[in-house]
Scaffold this motif. Structure first.
Motif, PDB file in Angstrom:
ATOM      1  N   ASP A   1      28.461  24.018  13.746  1.00 40.51           N
ATOM      2  CA  ASP A   1      28.269  24.323  12.325  1.00 40.51           C
ATOM      3  C   ASP A   1      29.620  24.448  11.617  1.00 40.51           C
ATOM      4  OD1 ASP A   1      25.590  24.277  12.951  1.00 40.51           O
ATOM      5  OD2 ASP A   1      25.373  26.454  13.068  1.00 40.51           O
ATOM      6  N   PHE A   2      30.609  25.024  12.319  1.00 38.16           N
ATOM      7  CA  PHE A   2      31.981  25.122  11.780  1.00 38.16           C
ATOM      8  C   PHE A   2      32.532  23.716  11.518  1.00 38.16           C
ATOM      9  CE2 PHE A   2      36.579  25.164  12.461  1.00 38.16           C
ATOM     10  CZ  PHE A   2      37.012  26.243  11.708  1.00 38.16           C
TER      11      PHE A   2
ATOM     12  N   LYS B   1      30.964  22.201   8.486  1.00 49.14           N
ATOM     13  CA  LYS B   1      31.480  22.838   7.268  1.00 49.14           C
ATOM     14  C   LYS B   1      32.902  22.365   6.948  1.00 49.14           C
ATOM     15  CE  LYS B   1      32.174  27.415   5.357  1.00 49.14           C
ATOM     16  NZ  LYS B   1      32.535  28.754   5.795  1.00 49.14           N
ATOM     17  N   HIS B   2      33.724  22.198   7.981  1.00 54.83           N
ATOM     18  CA  HIS B   2      35.134  21.842   7.754  1.00 54.83           C
ATOM     19  C   HIS B   2      35.398  20.351   7.927  1.00 54.83           C
ATOM     20  CE1 HIS B   2      36.657  26.025   7.464  1.00 54.83           C
ATOM     21  NE2 HIS B   2      35.559  26.271   8.160  1.00 54.83           N
ATOM     22  N   ASN B   3      34.322  19.579   8.042  1.00 58.10           N
ATOM     23  CA  ASN B   3      34.472  18.133   8.133  1.00 58.10           C
ATOM     24  C   ASN B   3      35.334  17.718   9.333  1.00 58.10           C
ATOM     25  OD1 ASN B   3      33.749  15.742   7.200  1.00 58.10           O
ATOM     26  ND2 ASN B   3      35.114  15.704   5.404  1.00 58.10           N
TER      27      ASN B   3
END
Ligand code: NAP
Ligand code: ZN
Length: 318
Positions: free
Chosen positions: A274-275, A278-280
């Motif tokens: 998920d990180f 979110k941070h591409n």
């Protein structure tokens, strides 16, 4: 759940195990623990996934589920031993076979959800290379602004650079391959140093808060410990087949810490995925058909991979 495998990353651990460099390998072996695909069938008690969902399977497919580390959600440290995705056994003793394959059946509790924004081929390496670098940076307490050196720019190393940067660290790559400097900077490193250059070890002495060592072959850990600041931490994730000598004086003079880390638990692997969404963040991959796997192993052994081979399992279905 029955999973139709689309892609499987090629980890250096596959080479160590297929060549029995760590000992105790079980043959016949089907390597592969960076598995992504889609749910093909879900059994009656599956509650969180449905047919067609993008899912992943990492380095283990089960664990005791009862004792302390499993209850903490860190199944990789299961007191009774996790059940590896391949080169291991199910709890009933049956051998496990990994992701260089078209399908795998796994309990939903050991399956990860791949965020839809991540391309499946570039997400596959997150299941091992991603979590193996994310977990220690979190658990050893990397903070934004810390200086972090990544040793070895291969599959794990390039994820270490991307994740370290996304966590706010100032990243330096230490590499035996001067030709990787441009790539290292493009991946997010602020600095690059060639370890073949002896000046590097003098110039960078006492520069880092953390060193994450991803190297797959024997090398001198003491030389790298010298690059840590007082109270710094060096974390080993690379797993060479031969043991190395550590001098006590390498550690005691500046109260250094030397540790290790193995992959990550299911909960933390989902957090990392998920990180990344979110941070591409995703892996830089070279997609190959299964027929090229031996060539890929030889190229990895020469450090010639930019930066993860990923098998397209369609090549096995034809
Ligand atoms: P990889 O893609 O082959 O990368 C390893 C890198 O290490 C190479 O690209 C090279 O980078 C550097 N290197 C190779 N030989 C070297 C040598 N003799 N001296 C110095 N540097 C050398 O491998 P990987 O898939 O990232 O895996 C790396 C290691 O981590 C393997 O031992 C693997 O088994 C282990 N691993 C551990 C865990 C865990 O849970 N702890 C999980 C997965 C993998 P440069 O060209 O930049 O020098
Ligand atoms: Zn791996």
């Amino acid at each position: 759940m029955l999973i139709d495998i689309h892609y499987c990353g090629v980890c250096h651990s596959d080479i160590h195990q297929a060549r029995d460099e760590w000992g105790g390998a079980l043959f016949p072996m089907v390597p592969g623990h960076e598995i992504v695909g889609r749910v093909a069938q879900a059994g009656g008690s599956v509650s969180r996934y449905k047919v067609g969902d993008a899912v992943g399977v990492g380095c283990f497919v089960d664990s005791c589920r009862e004792w302390s580390w499993c209850r903490k959600g860190e199944e990789q440290y299961c007191d009774r031993g996790m059940n590896s995705t391949y080169n291991g056994r199910e709890r009933n003793g049956q051998p496990t076979y990994g992701g260089y394959s078209t399908r795998i059946t796994v309990d939903e509790n050991y399956v990860l959800r791949i965020p839809e924004s991540l391309p499946l081929d570039r997400a596959a390496p997150l299941l091992c290379a991603g979590i193996t670098t994310y977990s220690p940076l979190k658990s050893y307490g990397l903070k934004a602004g810390d200086s972090l050196a990544i040793v070895g720019l291969g599959g794990l190393g390039h994820m270490g650079v991307k994740l370290g940067k996304a966590l706010g660290a100032e990243v330096t790559v230490l590499s035996t391959s001067p030709s990787k400097e441009k790539d290292a900077k493009a991946l997010g490193a602020a600095h690059f140093a060639a370890t073949s250059n002896k000046d590097t070890f003098q110039k960078l002495a006492r520069k880092f808060d953390f060193i994450l060592d991803t190297v797959s072959a024997e090398h001198d850990y003491n030389a790298y410990l010298n690059l840590l600041k007082t109270d710094g931490t060096m974390i080993l994730v690379g797993a060479p087949e031969t043991p190395s000598k550590i001098g006590a004086f390498s550690l005691i003079g500046r109260r250094l810490k030397l540790g290790g880390s193995m992959i990550g638990g299911i909960r933390e692997t989902q957090e990392m995925l998920d990180f990344c969404a979110k941070h591409n963040v995703a892996s830089d991959v070279e997609v190959i058909p299964i027929q090229k796997i031996n060539e890929a192993y030889e190229r990895m052994l020469k450090g010639d991979v930019r930066y993860r081979f990923v098998i397209d399992l369609n090549s096995l279905k034809k």
